[in-house]
Design an enzyme around this catalytic site. Sequence first.
Site, PDB file in Angstrom:
ATOM      1  N   LYS A 231      26.781  32.300  36.507  1.00  0.00           N
ATOM      2  CA  LYS A 231      28.185  31.964  36.302  1.00  0.00           C
ATOM      3  C   LYS A 231      28.361  30.481  35.994  1.00  0.00           C
ATOM      4  CE  LYS A 231      28.227  36.015  38.222  1.00  0.00           C
ATOM      5  NZ  LYS A 231      28.883  37.268  38.381  1.00  0.00           N
TER       6      LYS A 231
ATOM      7  N   ASP B  93      24.493  33.932  50.127  1.00  0.00           N
ATOM      8  CA  ASP B  93      24.538  34.290  48.710  1.00  0.00           C
ATOM      9  C   ASP B  93      25.469  33.279  48.028  1.00  0.00           C
ATOM     10  OD1 ASP B  93      24.557  35.417  46.231  1.00  0.00           O
ATOM     11  OD2 ASP B  93      25.305  37.380  46.852  1.00  0.00           O
TER      12      ASP B  93
ATOM     13  N   ALA C  54      26.688  32.456  44.501  1.00  0.00           N
ATOM     14  CA  ALA C  54      26.722  32.869  43.091  1.00  0.00           C
ATOM     15  C   ALA C  54      27.773  32.114  42.286  1.00  0.00           C
ATOM     16  CB  ALA C  54      26.973  34.375  42.998  1.00  0.00           C
TER      17      ALA C  54
ATOM     18  N   TRP D  29      30.217  42.193  48.181  1.00  0.00           N
ATOM     19  CA  TRP D  29      29.866  42.677  46.841  1.00  0.00           C
ATOM     20  C   TRP D  29      29.189  44.044  46.996  1.00  0.00           C
ATOM     21  CZ3 TRP D  29      24.802  41.561  43.992  1.00  0.00           C
ATOM     22  CH2 TRP D  29      24.915  41.890  42.640  1.00  0.00           C
TER      23      TRP D  29
HETATM   24  C1  LMR Z   1      30.823  40.974  39.822  1.00  0.00           C
HETATM   25  O1  LMR Z   1      30.952  41.045  41.049  1.00  0.00           O
HETATM   26  O2  LMR Z   1      31.676  41.421  39.046  1.00  0.00           O
HETATM   27  C2  LMR Z   1      29.623  40.284  39.251  1.00  0.00           C
HETATM   28  O3  LMR Z   1      28.820  39.782  40.257  1.00  0.00           O
HETATM   29  C3  LMR Z   1      28.899  41.104  38.265  1.00  0.00           C
HETATM   30  C4  LMR Z   1      28.125  42.215  38.866  1.00  0.00           C
HETATM   31  O4  LMR Z   1      26.937  42.315  38.545  1.00  0.00           O
HETATM   32  O5  LMR Z   1      28.679  43.030  39.620  1.00  0.00           O
END
Ligand code: LMR
Length: 393
Positions: free
Chosen positions: A242, A208, A210, A127
């Site tokens: 989520k 992590d 999520a 991410w």
């Molecule tokens: C994403 O990866 O789209 C989500 O986790 C939202 C974000 O805050 O980036």
Amino acid sequence: MLDQLKDQPADKILSLMAAFRADPRPEKIDLGVGVYKDAEGRTPVMRAVREAEKRIWDGETTKTYTALAGDPAFADALVPLILGPSVPRAQVAAVATPGGTGAVRQGFELIRMMSPGATVWVPEPTWPNHLSILRHLGMTVRGYRYFDEATLAVDADGMLADLGGVQAGDAVLLHGCCHNPTGADPDPATWSKVADLLRSRGALPFIDLAYLGFGDSLELDAAATRMIAGSGECLIAASCSKNFGIYRERTGLLMAVAGDEATAKVAQGNLAHLNRQNFSFPPDHGARIVSTILGDEGLRADWEAELEEIRTGMLTLREGLAAELRRLTNSDRFDFLTRHKGMFSRLGASPEQVEAMRRDHGIYMVGDSRINVAGLNARTMPILAQAMVAAGL
Ligand code: LMR
């Protein structure tokens, strides 16, 4: 002094949201930010959340502060949901944080407090905000191989080879399930090898989590996290954004799993201290929604049922997209879509192909070709399939 500031690089995911909004084409399709959407494109308030909010509204008599760690009922509800029987509760320090991102940020800061020179190892890719936060904190980062661009699956050999280089006192970021951005998760055998390797090198796993409940089930999605937590110290950043659909309530939990109760107590004090330094008391409303739901048999069953509807709905879209691509291309090369887990899949398209799909078809996905499967519906799924083929995938 403010004129000393320089523009910050745009967040790729958030700028995509803005570009989508600005596109006047009515047929545009949003497969960008990781927010669940139903077949009508809405992000609904879950039934159990609505009911819990009513009960909170009826029963809440004060808005005074809770505790630096948040209302203890929140951690007491969420820790067992995530860790099951893998670790005794007294060995788990836990604090509420502003969302999963808050937990990630505090986790990195805790690593810096424990091991000032630590290298934080992150999967390639990860991410983007993980990297941005680590950069902001001035921490040393190293990538480890994770995704095989050819098979669009986990590169288990590359991952294990690279993690062989971790040093004692380093931390290794892992996505507990439903890897963001690829959708590719390690199999159980790879998870065990990773856990053994990190233990043998004296590195700290930082998980992590999520998207719990978006992959195979609440239980199966927690399996890797439980296995790692059961094998020794680790940190876990959990998000309720989520799986409870409470994105804007900023509801997360940072857990530190210790080897004994005395260490967990000291960790608890340090986590509370970190909260105090960064924002003092964490937000309460979302945490209260979660503890209300998990503490009530009926609400919990309804939440689990709706989460299951969301999960299976995304699965149906994955299968539909793979079937449509099989039909259009007369090949099974897109079957990886059904092996990916959760909300995201990386399609393996080049930046030019991603751009062509946006320009010619109004389809918005992240530049690395990550799609949010939940952004599709029965009508738009064949449009994406055709656009992928037209773009030369
Ligand atoms: C994403 O990866 O789209 C989500 O986790 C939202 C974000 O805050 O980036």
